[in-house]
Design an enzyme around this catalytic site. Structure first.
Site, PDB file in Angstrom:
ATOM      1  N   ARG A   1       0.850  -1.189   0.000  1.00 34.64           N
ATOM      2  CA  ARG A   1       0.000   0.000   0.000  1.00 34.64           C
ATOM      3  C   ARG A   1       0.888   1.243   0.000  1.00 34.64           C
ATOM      4  O   ARG A   1       1.803   1.343   0.799  1.00 34.64           O
ATOM      5  CB  ARG A   1      -0.869  -0.033   1.260  1.00 34.64           C
ATOM      6  CG  ARG A   1      -1.951   0.981   1.289  1.00 34.64           C
ATOM      7  CD  ARG A   1      -2.840   0.779   2.480  1.00 34.64           C
ATOM      8  NE  ARG A   1      -2.246   1.225   3.731  1.00 34.64           N
ATOM      9  CZ  ARG A   1      -2.942   1.498   4.826  1.00 34.64           C
ATOM     10  NH1 ARG A   1      -4.250   1.329   4.822  1.00 34.64           N
ATOM     11  NH2 ARG A   1      -2.346   1.903   5.926  1.00 34.64           N
ATOM     12  N   THR A  18      -0.990   7.750  -0.641  1.00 33.22           N
ATOM     13  CA  THR A  18      -2.287   7.735  -1.338  1.00 33.22           C
ATOM     14  C   THR A  18      -3.215   6.639  -0.811  1.00 33.22           C
ATOM     15  O   THR A  18      -4.417   6.659  -1.099  1.00 33.22           O
ATOM     16  CB  THR A  18      -2.082   7.478  -2.840  1.00 33.22           C
ATOM     17  OG1 THR A  18      -1.523   6.157  -2.994  1.00 33.22           O
ATOM     18  CG2 THR A  18      -1.112   8.489  -3.448  1.00 33.22           C
TER      19      THR A  18
HETATM   20  O1  LIG Z   1      -6.792  -2.526   3.097  1.00 31.73           O
HETATM   21  P1  LIG Z   1      -5.600  -1.695   2.750  1.00 31.73           P
HETATM   22  O2  LIG Z   1      -5.792  -0.248   3.080  1.00 31.73           O
HETATM   23  O3  LIG Z   1      -5.132  -1.919   1.352  1.00 31.73           O
HETATM   24  O4  LIG Z   1      -4.433  -2.126   3.741  1.00 31.73           O
HETATM   25  C1  LIG Z   1      -4.165  -3.457   4.006  1.00 31.73           C
HETATM   26  C2  LIG Z   1      -2.840  -3.857   3.441  1.00 31.73           C
HETATM   27  O5  LIG Z   1      -1.794  -3.230   4.208  1.00 31.73           O
HETATM   28  C3  LIG Z   1      -0.900  -4.233   4.644  1.00 31.73           C
HETATM   29  O6  LIG Z   1       0.104  -4.469   3.723  1.00 31.73           O
HETATM   30  P2  LIG Z   1       1.231  -3.374   3.407  1.00 31.73           P
HETATM   31  O7  LIG Z   1       0.831  -2.533   2.248  1.00 31.73           O
HETATM   32  O8  LIG Z   1       1.617  -2.664   4.673  1.00 31.73           O
HETATM   33  O9  LIG Z   1       2.432  -4.262   2.911  1.00 31.73           O
HETATM   34  P3  LIG Z   1       3.367  -5.260   3.744  1.00 31.73           P
HETATM   35  O10 LIG Z   1       2.552  -6.478   3.990  1.00 31.73           O
HETATM   36  O11 LIG Z   1       4.529  -5.490   2.853  1.00 31.73           O
HETATM   37  O12 LIG Z   1       3.757  -4.576   5.033  1.00 31.73           O
HETATM   38  C4  LIG Z   1      -1.785  -5.435   4.797  1.00 31.73           C
HETATM   39  O13 LIG Z   1      -1.072  -6.624   4.870  1.00 31.73           O
HETATM   40  C5  LIG Z   1      -2.684  -5.349   3.586  1.00 31.73           C
HETATM   41  O14 LIG Z   1      -2.133  -5.927   2.425  1.00 31.73           O
HETATM   42  O1  LIG Z   2      -3.631  -0.945  10.461  1.00 35.91           O
HETATM   43  C1  LIG Z   2      -3.128  -1.347   9.378  1.00 35.91           C
HETATM   44  C2  LIG Z   2      -3.601  -0.926   8.126  1.00 35.91           C
HETATM   45  C3  LIG Z   2      -3.010  -1.426   7.003  1.00 35.91           C
HETATM   46  N1  LIG Z   2      -1.973  -2.294   7.097  1.00 35.91           N
HETATM   47  C4  LIG Z   2      -1.517  -2.695   8.314  1.00 35.91           C
HETATM   48  O2  LIG Z   2      -0.559  -3.495   8.387  1.00 35.91           O
HETATM   49  N2  LIG Z   2      -2.091  -2.202   9.417  1.00 35.91           N
END
Ligand SMILES: O=P(O)(O)OC[C@H]1O[C@H](OP(=O)(O)OP(=O)(O)O)[C@H](O)[C@@H]1O
Ligand SMILES: O=c1cc[nH]c(=O)[nH]1
Ligand SMILES: [Mg+2]
Length: 209
Positions: A103, A107
């Site tokens: 994410r 944004t």
């Molecule tokens: O519902 P959203 O607003 O899209 O957020 C959720 C996403 O955020 C986290 O991943 P992150 O983007 O932090 O990546 P990571 O697992 O590499 O830390 C989580 O594992 C989801 O994939």
């Molecule tokens: O709270 C949150 C939201 C998005 N992704 C995470 O890992 N934690």
């Protein structure tokens, strides 16, 4: 649209508390992710079809069961990787695909960086594994990818969801049920779940530079 399936069990609550506690170390956090994943997958498999299987016990022959159509498991990297082994242990015969989505923290939009999936998912149940359903953008994006390969029986397997993410997924993919260990109050101004558990990827694998 189906109501989200939220596990209600004291053992779930205890492990969720471990995840929430900011003093929990990484190894303990990963262990709680694995244990909760086993419970959520167990619940998501409750209505799985089985076919009869004849087996011989040391005493007699009897009719057991085998899964008719095991789900394809799709962890969303990074954080979903911590769920992969525990989900696979529940369904050892499952095929596993992988999706990488990060994410954009400015944004809040999903940024894909990896995709390794079976060519056709038509007629196969698919479980998307991601501990966090926050805005729902990452999950909705992942399900778009699966739908492009013909998937029509997808379930979202999460540990913690925000109402905003549940709502967004219901709008984008009304046929996709959400299974989760808990639903929290809301998102904060940075898109984090409140009270939440922080960044599930960082808490398992360390903060990225
Ligand atoms: O519902 P959203 O607003 O899209 O957020 C959720 C996403 O955020 C986290 O991943 P992150 O983007 O932090 O990546 P990571 O697992 O590499 O830390 C989580 O594992 C989801 O994939
Ligand atoms: O709270 C949150 C939201 C998005 N992704 C995470 O890992 N934690
Ligand atoms: Mg993260």
């Amino acid at each position: 649209m189906a109501e989200p399936q939220v596990l209600r069990h004291p053992l779930v609550d205890v492990r969720m508390t471990t995840l929430r506690d900011e003093t929990t170390d990484r190894a303990t956090f990963r262990a709680a992710v694995r244990e909760l994943t086993a419970m959520v997958v167990y619940e998501a498999m409750r209505d799985a079809a089985t076919t009869p299987l004849e087996v011989r016990t040391p005493v007699a022959t009897t009719t057991g069961a085998q899964l008719a159509n095991p789900p394809v498991l799709v962890p969303v990297l990074r954080a979903g990787l911590g769920m992969a082994e525990a989900a696979h242990a529940q369904v050892p015969g499952a095929v596993m695909g992988f999706v990488g989505v990060a994410r954009d923290e400015e944004t809040l939009r999903p940024t894909p960086y990896m995709e390794s999936l079976p060519a056709s998912l038509a007629g196969r149940p698919v479980f998307v594994l991601d501990p966090m359903l926050a805005t729902g953008g990452s999950m909705a994006y992942t399900i778009d990818l699966l739908a492009a390969r013909g998937a029509d029986a997808v379930r979202a397997i999460c540990l913690l969801a925000a109402p905003e993410g549940v709502e967004r997924l219901a709008q984008a993919h009304p046929s996709v049920p959400v299974y989760t260990a808990a639903i929290d109050e809301r998102l904060n101004e940075h898109g984090y779940i409140v009270p939440g558990l922080g960044d599930a990827g960082d808490r398992q694998f360390g903060a990225m530079p």
